[in-house]
Design a protein around this motif. Structure first.
Motif, PDB file in Angstrom:
ATOM      1  N   GLU A  11      77.792  40.515  36.076  1.00 19.94           N
ATOM      2  CA  GLU A  11      77.029  41.297  35.095  1.00 19.94           C
ATOM      3  C   GLU A  11      76.349  40.366  34.082  1.00 19.94           C
ATOM      4  O   GLU A  11      75.195  40.566  33.716  1.00 19.94           O
ATOM      5  N   MET A  12      77.066  39.342  33.641  1.00 19.84           N
ATOM      6  CA  MET A  12      76.492  38.387  32.702  1.00 19.84           C
ATOM      7  C   MET A  12      75.325  37.635  33.338  1.00 19.84           C
ATOM      8  O   MET A  12      74.292  37.426  32.700  1.00 19.84           O
ATOM      9  N   LEU A  13      75.470  37.246  34.609  1.00 18.04           N
ATOM     10  CA  LEU A  13      74.369  36.571  35.305  1.00 18.04           C
ATOM     11  C   LEU A  13      73.125  37.449  35.313  1.00 18.04           C
ATOM     12  O   LEU A  13      72.023  36.987  35.010  1.00 18.04           O
ATOM     13  N   LYS A  14      73.311  38.704  35.649  1.00 10.57           N
ATOM     14  CA  LYS A  14      72.175  39.638  35.698  1.00 10.57           C
ATOM     15  C   LYS A  14      71.523  39.790  34.328  1.00 10.57           C
ATOM     16  O   LYS A  14      70.302  39.805  34.222  1.00 10.57           O
ATOM     17  N   GLN A  15      72.345  39.907  33.296  1.00  8.44           N
ATOM     18  CA  GLN A  15      71.812  40.061  31.940  1.00  8.44           C
ATOM     19  C   GLN A  15      70.996  38.854  31.506  1.00  8.44           C
ATOM     20  O   GLN A  15      70.073  38.976  30.714  1.00  8.44           O
ATOM     21  N   LYS A  16      71.343  37.691  32.018  1.00 12.79           N
ATOM     22  CA  LYS A  16      70.631  36.467  31.648  1.00 12.79           C
ATOM     23  C   LYS A  16      69.554  36.112  32.674  1.00 12.79           C
ATOM     24  O   LYS A  16      69.073  34.993  32.710  1.00 12.79           O
ATOM     25  N   ASP A  17      69.221  37.076  33.515  1.00 17.44           N
ATOM     26  CA  ASP A  17      68.164  36.936  34.523  1.00 17.44           C
ATOM     27  C   ASP A  17      68.453  35.883  35.598  1.00 17.44           C
ATOM     28  O   ASP A  17      67.543  35.238  36.111  1.00 17.44           O
ATOM     29  N   TYR A  18      69.719  35.713  35.946  1.00 20.45           N
ATOM     30  CA  TYR A  18      70.095  34.863  37.073  1.00 20.45           C
ATOM     31  C   TYR A  18      70.457  35.769  38.241  1.00 20.45           C
ATOM     32  O   TYR A  18      71.034  36.841  38.046  1.00 20.45           O
ATOM     33  N   LYS A  19      70.143  35.325  39.431  1.00 22.92           N
ATOM     34  CA  LYS A  19      70.489  36.096  40.619  1.00 22.92           C
ATOM     35  C   LYS A  19      71.965  35.914  40.958  1.00 22.92           C
ATOM     36  O   LYS A  19      72.528  34.848  40.754  1.00 22.92           O
ATOM     37  N   VAL A  20      72.549  36.969  41.489  1.00 31.24           N
ATOM     38  CA  VAL A  20      73.914  36.907  41.990  1.00 31.24           C
ATOM     39  C   VAL A  20      73.810  36.594  43.482  1.00 31.24           C
ATOM     40  O   VAL A  20      73.742  37.498  44.307  1.00 31.24           O
ATOM     41  N   THR A  21      73.761  35.313  43.791  1.00 31.76           N
ATOM     42  CA  THR A  21      73.566  34.884  45.175  1.00 31.76           C
ATOM     43  C   THR A  21      74.901  34.842  45.916  1.00 31.76           C
ATOM     44  O   THR A  21      75.972  34.745  45.283  1.00 31.76           O
ATOM     45  N   PRO A  22      74.859  34.884  47.235  1.00 33.53           N
ATOM     46  CA  PRO A  22      76.110  34.768  48.002  1.00 33.53           C
ATOM     47  C   PRO A  22      76.852  33.460  47.698  1.00 33.53           C
ATOM     48  O   PRO A  22      78.074  33.437  47.645  1.00 33.53           O
ATOM     49  N   GLN A  23      76.090  32.371  47.473  1.00 34.36           N
ATOM     50  CA  GLN A  23      76.721  31.089  47.176  1.00 34.36           C
ATOM     51  C   GLN A  23      77.461  31.145  45.841  1.00 34.36           C
ATOM     52  O   GLN A  23      78.590  30.652  45.718  1.00 34.36           O
ATOM     53  N   ARG A  24      76.852  31.743  44.839  1.00 31.59           N
ATOM     54  CA  ARG A  24      77.497  31.870  43.532  1.00 31.59           C
ATOM     55  C   ARG A  24      78.745  32.744  43.636  1.00 31.59           C
ATOM     56  O   ARG A  24      79.768  32.467  43.008  1.00 31.59           O
ATOM     57  N   LYS A  25      78.660  33.802  44.433  1.00 31.50           N
ATOM     58  CA  LYS A  25      79.828  34.661  44.640  1.00 31.50           C
ATOM     59  C   LYS A  25      80.978  33.874  45.268  1.00 31.50           C
ATOM     60  O   LYS A  25      82.125  33.990  44.849  1.00 31.50           O
TER      61      LYS A  25
END
Length: 144
Positions: A11-25
């Motif tokens: 949620e924080m990533l999305k709020q800061k305009d970063y994508k939630v990529t499979p690698q980040r997950k």
């Protein structure tokens, strides 16, 4: 609990305009599974290669730097030439690190023995301390 923490980070990533990529997950999931461990980028890469060979070392480095910048991870240096990362748990005041000079193992010591010293410094010098980091170097039980 892991699921809740992961969702907060996403949620924080999305709020800061970063994508939630499979690698980040995958990288976040690894740290959630290994909570309390101090992993280098190379160790993260090696573990992920077993199940996700498509994740490159450069992606690991970029993700670790991003997570450290966002305070998801804490970036640590133990004077061994490489950075290590651990989950940043803001609910734990302090813990100190014990570094084995032989095998490189990093252990945590949770008691904060410096609170009284911080209070004395604040009272005597009028200096507000907001953080401290302590590292102890020696040999673990397997090496001495």
């Amino acid at each position: 609990m892991q699921h809740e923490r992961a969702n907060k980070v996403f949620e924080m990533l999305k709020q800061k305009d970063y994508k939630v990529t499979p690698q980040r997950k995958e990288i976040l999931t690894l740290f959630l599974k290994k909570d309390g461990e101090h992993l280098s980028a190379e160790e993260v890469y090696r573990v992920l290669q077993e199940s996700h060979p498509e994740i490159g070392l450069a992606t690991v480095y970029r993700t670790l730097d991003l997570f450290a910048e966002l305070d998801v991870l804490q970036k640590l240096s133990f004077d061994d030439g490489k950075n290590r990362y651990e989950l940043n748990d803001s609910e734990i005041h302090h813990h100190h690190h014990l570094i084995c000079l032989n095998c490189g193992k990093v252990l945590e010591f949770g008691d904060d023995l410096l609170e009284a010293l911080e209070e004395q410094i604040t009272a005597k010098i009028d200096f507000k301390i907001i953080d401290h980091k302590v590292k102890f170097y020696g040999y673990c039980s397997g090496c001495y």
